[in-house]
Design an enzyme around this catalytic site. Sequence first.
Site, short mmCIF file in Angstrom:
data_model
loop_
_atom_site.label_atom_id
_atom_site.label_comp_id
_atom_site.label_asym_id
_atom_site.label_seq_id
_atom_site.Cartn_x
_atom_site.Cartn_y
_atom_site.Cartn_z
N LYS A 38 38.63 48.62 46.08
CA LYS A 38 37.66 47.53 45.91
C LYS A 38 38.39 46.22 45.63
O LYS A 38 39.58 46.23 45.27
CB LYS A 38 36.70 47.88 44.77
CG LYS A 38 37.40 48.09 43.42
CD LYS A 38 36.45 48.71 42.40
CE LYS A 38 37.16 48.89 41.06
NZ LYS A 38 36.35 49.68 40.11
N ARG A 137 26.57 51.42 32.47
CA ARG A 137 26.88 50.36 33.44
C ARG A 137 26.19 50.65 34.76
O ARG A 137 25.26 49.98 35.14
CB ARG A 137 28.40 50.23 33.60
CG ARG A 137 28.84 48.99 34.32
CD ARG A 137 30.35 48.87 34.43
NE ARG A 137 30.94 49.92 35.25
CZ ARG A 137 32.19 49.90 35.69
NH1 ARG A 137 33.01 48.91 35.35
NH2 ARG A 137 32.67 50.87 36.44
N TYR A 259 51.08 18.66 30.48
CA TYR A 259 49.82 18.17 29.92
C TYR A 259 49.68 18.49 28.45
O TYR A 259 49.97 19.62 28.02
CB TYR A 259 48.63 18.81 30.65
CG TYR A 259 48.37 18.26 32.03
CD1 TYR A 259 48.12 16.90 32.22
CD2 TYR A 259 48.34 19.10 33.12
CE1 TYR A 259 47.86 16.40 33.49
CE2 TYR A 259 48.08 18.61 34.39
CZ TYR A 259 47.84 17.26 34.57
OH TYR A 259 47.58 16.78 35.82
N MET A 307 47.63 23.11 37.51
CA MET A 307 46.95 23.69 38.67
C MET A 307 47.92 24.28 39.69
O MET A 307 47.74 25.38 40.19
CB MET A 307 46.07 22.64 39.35
CG MET A 307 45.26 23.21 40.50
SD MET A 307 44.30 21.95 41.35
CE MET A 307 43.12 21.51 40.10
#
Length: 370
Positions: A38, A137, A259, A307
């Site tokens: 999956k 679930r 940053y 990023m």
Amino acid sequence: MPSSTPAAVLTVDLSAIAANYRLLRKRAGKAECAGVVKADAYGLGAAELGPALARAGCLSFFVAQLCEGAALRRVLPKAALIYVLNGLMEQERGVYEAERLTPVLNDLGQVERWSEFCRARGRPLAAALHIDTGMNRLGLPPDELDRLAQEPQRLAGIDLEFVMSHLACADEPAHPLNRKQLIAFRSALKRLPPVRASLAASSGVFLPREFHFDLVRPGVALYGGNPLPGAPNPMAQTVQLHGKILQVRDVDRGETVGYGATHRFARPRRIATVGVGYADGFLRSLSNRGCAVLGGAPAPIVGRVSMDLITVDVSAAPETIAQPGEMVELIGPHRTIDDVAEEAGTVAYEILTSLGPRYARRYIGAPGNE
Ligand SMILES: *Cc1c(COP(=O)(O)O)cnc(C)c1O
């Protein structure tokens, strides 16, 4: 852009995945060993890994979504069986039939839907049945199991291949829920038609034999994730990720990087900027925590992951190697997916399924492609 070299290369070793399949199959003893592919084979590429697993002898495959199953059908040998875990929604029955996919029926409504379809088609069509034994679930809850046990004709027309359930805590062998679910599963099986049964995923394969039943469904262990957290990993690593150094600079004591200026240097260091960032699934939680490797030396991530870029301290690496164009190891022999997961505060599953679309992907270890 034929002349540009990729900023990062993801290498997937198909022979290591085949070796992991064989190890799991051996461990599963008499039970059949399926492959869970999956989410695009946990981010590694179902179109490549599906056929590699089939060559290793895998016959049964599990995906989560119907569209994943349809895509997998295109690349697998005809005899392969493909099970769709998310279940059978209205409008989907024709797709299951046309693509020769097998639904895992998760509630009585889905059982009725498939039974009606089989009877309308005038021939039995394969399905699996998921019983919830405590995970809450997917799968029939206890009251629906009761009704099905009392009214077995609800399965009329269905070619029921196996009954399955899923363990919530298999990666903690001593967790009491494992035995509780085992007992609930055995009791459910006694009340249903006598078909094959399946309970174990990767970690369940390493639980005692009684958890294996007829079919085991490993996913993450095939791809090298440790099915035994806290113990040595029996699986082979299958993935390597290398990021390219774009620039190298010397920084002085007292300077900061990235940053937010979250890392301040206590002494002069040499910093390399590498072309991988959170847009590539290199999680921002690795800021000031993760580590790369260059020339065999650790190159800790300093400052925030941005990023498209990370900054690593390459002061310990030979200067001849700490150069633009060289590749640092982010995942590989020195840095397993479980190491990275731990530093990122997550699990290997998330590291794998986050691997980004910008990586150049290389598949090695296929027959004729060694
Ligand atoms: C994802 C999944 C698996 C495989 O789990 P791993 O822990 O990756 O081995 C097996 N069965 C079900 C129902 C799943 O959802």
